[in-house]
Enzyme design. Structure first.
Site, PDB file in Angstrom:
ATOM      1  N   ALA A  80       0.866  -1.183   0.000  1.00  0.00           N
ATOM      2  CA  ALA A  80       0.000   0.000   0.000  1.00  0.00           C
ATOM      3  C   ALA A  80       0.898   1.226   0.000  1.00  0.00           C
ATOM      4  CB  ALA A  80      -0.888  -0.018   1.234  1.00  0.00           C
ATOM      5  N   GLY A  82       0.717  -5.072   1.077  1.00  0.00           N
ATOM      6  CA  GLY A  82      -0.521  -5.224   0.298  1.00  0.00           C
ATOM      7  C   GLY A  82      -0.283  -5.867  -1.055  1.00  0.00           C
ATOM      8  N   GLU A 128      -0.297  -9.398  -0.312  1.00  0.00           N
ATOM      9  CA  GLU A 128      -1.672  -9.788   0.055  1.00  0.00           C
ATOM     10  C   GLU A 128      -2.548  -9.929  -1.193  1.00  0.00           C
ATOM     11  OE1 GLU A 128      -1.883  -6.547   2.929  1.00  0.00           O
ATOM     12  OE2 GLU A 128      -2.373  -8.019   4.470  1.00  0.00           O
ATOM     13  N   GLU A 153       5.108  -4.933   7.187  1.00  0.00           N
ATOM     14  CA  GLU A 153       4.343  -3.900   7.898  1.00  0.00           C
ATOM     15  C   GLU A 153       4.867  -3.655   9.303  1.00  0.00           C
ATOM     16  OE1 GLU A 153       3.095  -6.213   5.933  1.00  0.00           O
ATOM     17  OE2 GLU A 153       1.335  -5.503   4.837  1.00  0.00           O
TER      18      GLU A 153
HETATM   19  N1  DAK Z   1       4.567   3.291  -0.732  1.00  0.00           N
HETATM   20  C1  DAK Z   1       4.924   4.463  -1.328  1.00  0.00           C
HETATM   21  N2  DAK Z   1       6.028   4.600  -2.076  1.00  0.00           N
HETATM   22  C2  DAK Z   1       6.819   3.530  -2.214  1.00  0.00           C
HETATM   23  C3  DAK Z   1       6.514   2.276  -1.636  1.00  0.00           C
HETATM   24  C4  DAK Z   1       5.301   2.174  -0.858  1.00  0.00           C
HETATM   25  N3  DAK Z   1       4.895   1.027  -0.316  1.00  0.00           N
HETATM   26  N4  DAK Z   1       7.503   1.414  -1.953  1.00  0.00           N
HETATM   27  C5  DAK Z   1       8.367   2.075  -2.715  1.00  0.00           C
HETATM   28  N5  DAK Z   1       7.968   3.360  -2.889  1.00  0.00           N
HETATM   29  C6  DAK Z   1       8.622   4.447  -3.634  1.00  0.00           C
HETATM   30  C7  DAK Z   1       9.806   4.994  -2.869  1.00  0.00           C
HETATM   31  O1  DAK Z   1       9.391   5.956  -1.922  1.00  0.00           O
HETATM   32  C8  DAK Z   1      10.630   5.594  -3.985  1.00  0.00           C
HETATM   33  O2  DAK Z   1      10.047   6.818  -4.362  1.00  0.00           O
HETATM   34  P1  DAK Z   1      10.964   8.169  -4.450  1.00  0.00           P
HETATM   35  O3  DAK Z   1      11.596   8.314  -3.120  1.00  0.00           O
HETATM   36  O4  DAK Z   1      11.935   7.851  -5.539  1.00  0.00           O
HETATM   37  O5  DAK Z   1       9.977   9.222  -4.795  1.00  0.00           O
HETATM   38  C9  DAK Z   1      10.402   4.625  -5.138  1.00  0.00           C
HETATM   39  O6  DAK Z   1       9.189   3.912  -4.827  1.00  0.00           O
HETATM   40  C10 DAK Z   1      11.531   3.601  -5.279  1.00  0.00           C
HETATM   41  O7  DAK Z   1      11.691   2.978  -4.025  1.00  0.00           O
HETATM   42  P2  DAK Z   1      13.118   2.828  -3.311  1.00  0.00           P
HETATM   43  O8  DAK Z   1      14.025   3.949  -3.651  1.00  0.00           O
HETATM   44  O9  DAK Z   1      12.863   2.572  -1.861  1.00  0.00           O
HETATM   45  O10 DAK Z   1      13.658   1.510  -4.047  1.00  0.00           O
HETATM   46  P3  DAK Z   1      14.664   0.421  -3.472  1.00  0.00           P
HETATM   47  O11 DAK Z   1      14.973  -0.456  -4.624  1.00  0.00           O
HETATM   48  O12 DAK Z   1      15.810   1.062  -2.746  1.00  0.00           O
HETATM   49  O13 DAK Z   1      13.843  -0.414  -2.367  1.00  0.00           O
HETATM   50  C11 DAK Z   1      11.884  -1.595  -1.550  1.00  0.00           C
HETATM   51  C12 DAK Z   1      12.743  -1.182  -2.790  1.00  0.00           C
HETATM   52  C13 DAK Z   1      10.634  -2.282  -2.107  1.00  0.00           C
HETATM   53  C14 DAK Z   1      12.667  -2.589  -0.700  1.00  0.00           C
HETATM   54  C15 DAK Z   1      11.530  -0.332  -0.719  1.00  0.00           C
HETATM   55  O14 DAK Z   1      10.972   0.628  -1.610  1.00  0.00           O
HETATM   56  C16 DAK Z   1      10.532  -0.604   0.362  1.00  0.00           C
HETATM   57  O15 DAK Z   1      10.878  -1.120   1.441  1.00  0.00           O
HETATM   58  N6  DAK Z   1       9.260  -0.229   0.156  1.00  0.00           N
HETATM   59  C17 DAK Z   1       8.226  -0.308   1.168  1.00  0.00           C
HETATM   60  C18 DAK Z   1       7.754  -1.746   1.337  1.00  0.00           C
HETATM   61  C19 DAK Z   1       6.694  -1.851   2.442  1.00  0.00           C
HETATM   62  O16 DAK Z   1       6.981  -1.560   3.619  1.00  0.00           O
HETATM   63  N7  DAK Z   1       5.507  -2.273   2.081  1.00  0.00           N
HETATM   64  C20 DAK Z   1       4.381  -2.448   3.019  1.00  0.00           C
HETATM   65  C21 DAK Z   1       3.522  -1.210   3.043  1.00  0.00           C
HETATM   66  S1  DAK Z   1       2.172  -1.322   4.231  1.00  0.00           S
HETATM   67  C22 DAK Z   1      -5.555  -2.570   4.095  1.00  0.00           C
HETATM   68  C23 DAK Z   1      -5.095  -2.764   2.805  1.00  0.00           C
HETATM   69  C24 DAK Z   1      -3.735  -2.833   2.564  1.00  0.00           C
HETATM   70  C25 DAK Z   1      -2.823  -2.656   3.567  1.00  0.00           C
HETATM   71  C26 DAK Z   1      -3.282  -2.477   4.864  1.00  0.00           C
HETATM   72  C27 DAK Z   1      -4.659  -2.421   5.124  1.00  0.00           C
HETATM   73  N8  DAK Z   1      -6.982  -2.530   4.375  1.00  0.00           N
HETATM   74  C28 DAK Z   1      -7.913  -2.811   3.294  1.00  0.00           C
HETATM   75  C29 DAK Z   1      -7.467  -2.289   5.688  1.00  0.00           C
HETATM   76  C30 DAK Z   1      -1.413  -2.716   3.238  1.00  0.00           C
HETATM   77  C31 DAK Z   1      -0.409  -2.151   3.918  1.00  0.00           C
HETATM   78  C32 DAK Z   1       0.951  -2.161   3.337  1.00  0.00           C
HETATM   79  O17 DAK Z   1       1.222  -2.666   2.289  1.00  0.00           O
END
Ligand code: DAK
Length: 258
Positions: free
Chosen positions: A65, A109, A112, A132
């Site tokens: 997400a 997400g 998921e 998360e």
């Molecule tokens: N959200 C927003 N932007 C993201 C992102 C994300 N999840 N993942 C990556 N990006 C963006 C980065 O901010 C960056 O943007 P700029 O800074 O260049 O503007 C760009 O994508 C490239 O990312 P990185 O520079 O970080 O790239 P790397 O290769 O160094 O790293 C990475 C890749 C995938 C390891 C890293 O980006 C990362 O850790 N991303 C976050 C992963 C994460 O924590 N995902 C979980 C998010 S929480 C629900 C429905 C859904 C959910 C909950 C409830 N309901 C229906 C109730 C879901 C929650 C989640 O998914």
């Protein structure tokens, strides 16, 4: 409605949806999840489509997400808006089969949504994770439930509590992924599987899918009873007559979804 965060095409009888927000590794913002739900519904409504494929880019299926969109939410706003949960659930609620073709990151997400597909095909670059916990929250779109069912408690608990990612090989060994396909052939292979499914009788496919899903919801005895009733019901279809006649006559069946 024209889409901005996904691309949609039909290949034969397969609906192909590609997540397309490369600047954010296909992070699932409100717009993307809404467009995805609309695209799924269109394919559900299209009688020429018998299966769907959902994919992303080589670098990311979806990195979760959109954290930037979530960061300022409070308990009341999160709870009242419910994260547009009905759109998040569109893939899992589809009645036609959905095949995830995963390369690169499938996190949070993104993982998921992949798990709410019926089959996951992955390339060797796929990375699955529910990180998360590293953001101070927990999975909220089924991750704690579906991952346990897919890979068992030990691996699911380790991944959810520590944020560890699983690579494609481990995911295949653990049963999360059905097969590993070279990245360059992944989408074509997923479409091929979709075509194979789309050639079958749609009522039989839909009912088979709902029987398999029922296995996660009920006891063995109840599931067997459900399966038996569904099995008998298929003898009311023209496709059952056609399928069995084609076998006897040593020819290819031509199902008409009736
Ligand atoms: N959200 C927003 N932007 C993201 C992102 C994300 N999840 N993942 C990556 N990006 C963006 C980065 O901010 C960056 O943007 P700029 O800074 O260049 O503007 C760009 O994508 C490239 O990312 P990185 O520079 O970080 O790239 P790397 O290769 O160094 O790293 C990475 C890749 C995938 C390891 C890293 O980006 C990362 O850790 N991303 C976050 C992963 C994460 O924590 N995902 C979980 C998010 S929480 C629900 C429905 C859904 C959910 C909950 C409830 N309901 C229906 C109730 C879901 C929650 C989640 O998914």
């Amino acid at each position: 409605m024209a889409f901005e965060t996904i691309t949609v095409e039909t290949r034969g009888h397969v609906g192909l949806i590609t997540l397309d927000r490369p600047e954010a590794l296909n992070a699932l913002n409100k717009q993307l999840v809404g467009e995805l739900a609309t695209a799924i519904q269109r394919f559900e409504d299209d009688p020429a489509v018998g299966a769907m494929v959902l994919t992303g880019s080589e670098k990311a299926f979806a990195a979760g997400a959109d954290i930037k969109e979530m960061a300022e939410k409070t308990y009341p706003t999160a709870m009242i808006e419910d994260f547009i949960a009905h759109d998040w659930e569109a893939v899992g609620k589809a009645r036609k089969p959905v095949i995830a073709a995963v390369s690169g990151y499938a996190l949070g997400g993104g993982c998921e949504i992949a798990m709410s597909c019926d089959i996951i095909l992955a390339s060797e670059t796929a990375r699955f994770g529910l990180p998360e916990i590293t953001l101070g929250v927990i999975p909220g779109a089924g991750g704690t439930q579906r991952l346990v069912r897919a890979v068992g408690k030990a691996k699911a608990m380790e991944m959810i509590l520590s944020g560890r990612f699983m690579n494609a090989e481990e995911a295949e060994r653990a049963g999360l992924v059905s097969r590993i396909i070279p990245a360059g052939e992944l989408v074509d292979e997923a479409v091929k599987v979709g075509e194979k499914i789309a050639d079958m009788s749609l009522p039989a496919v839909m009912l088979a899918k709902s029987c398999v899903d029922r296995a996660f919801e009920t006891t063995l005895a109840e599931g067997m009873t459900f399966e038996r009733a569904v099995f008998y019901s298929l003898f009311a279809t023209e496709d059952q007559k056609e399928g069995m006649a084609a076998f006897v006559e040593k020819r290819q069946a031509r199902f008409r979804d009736r």
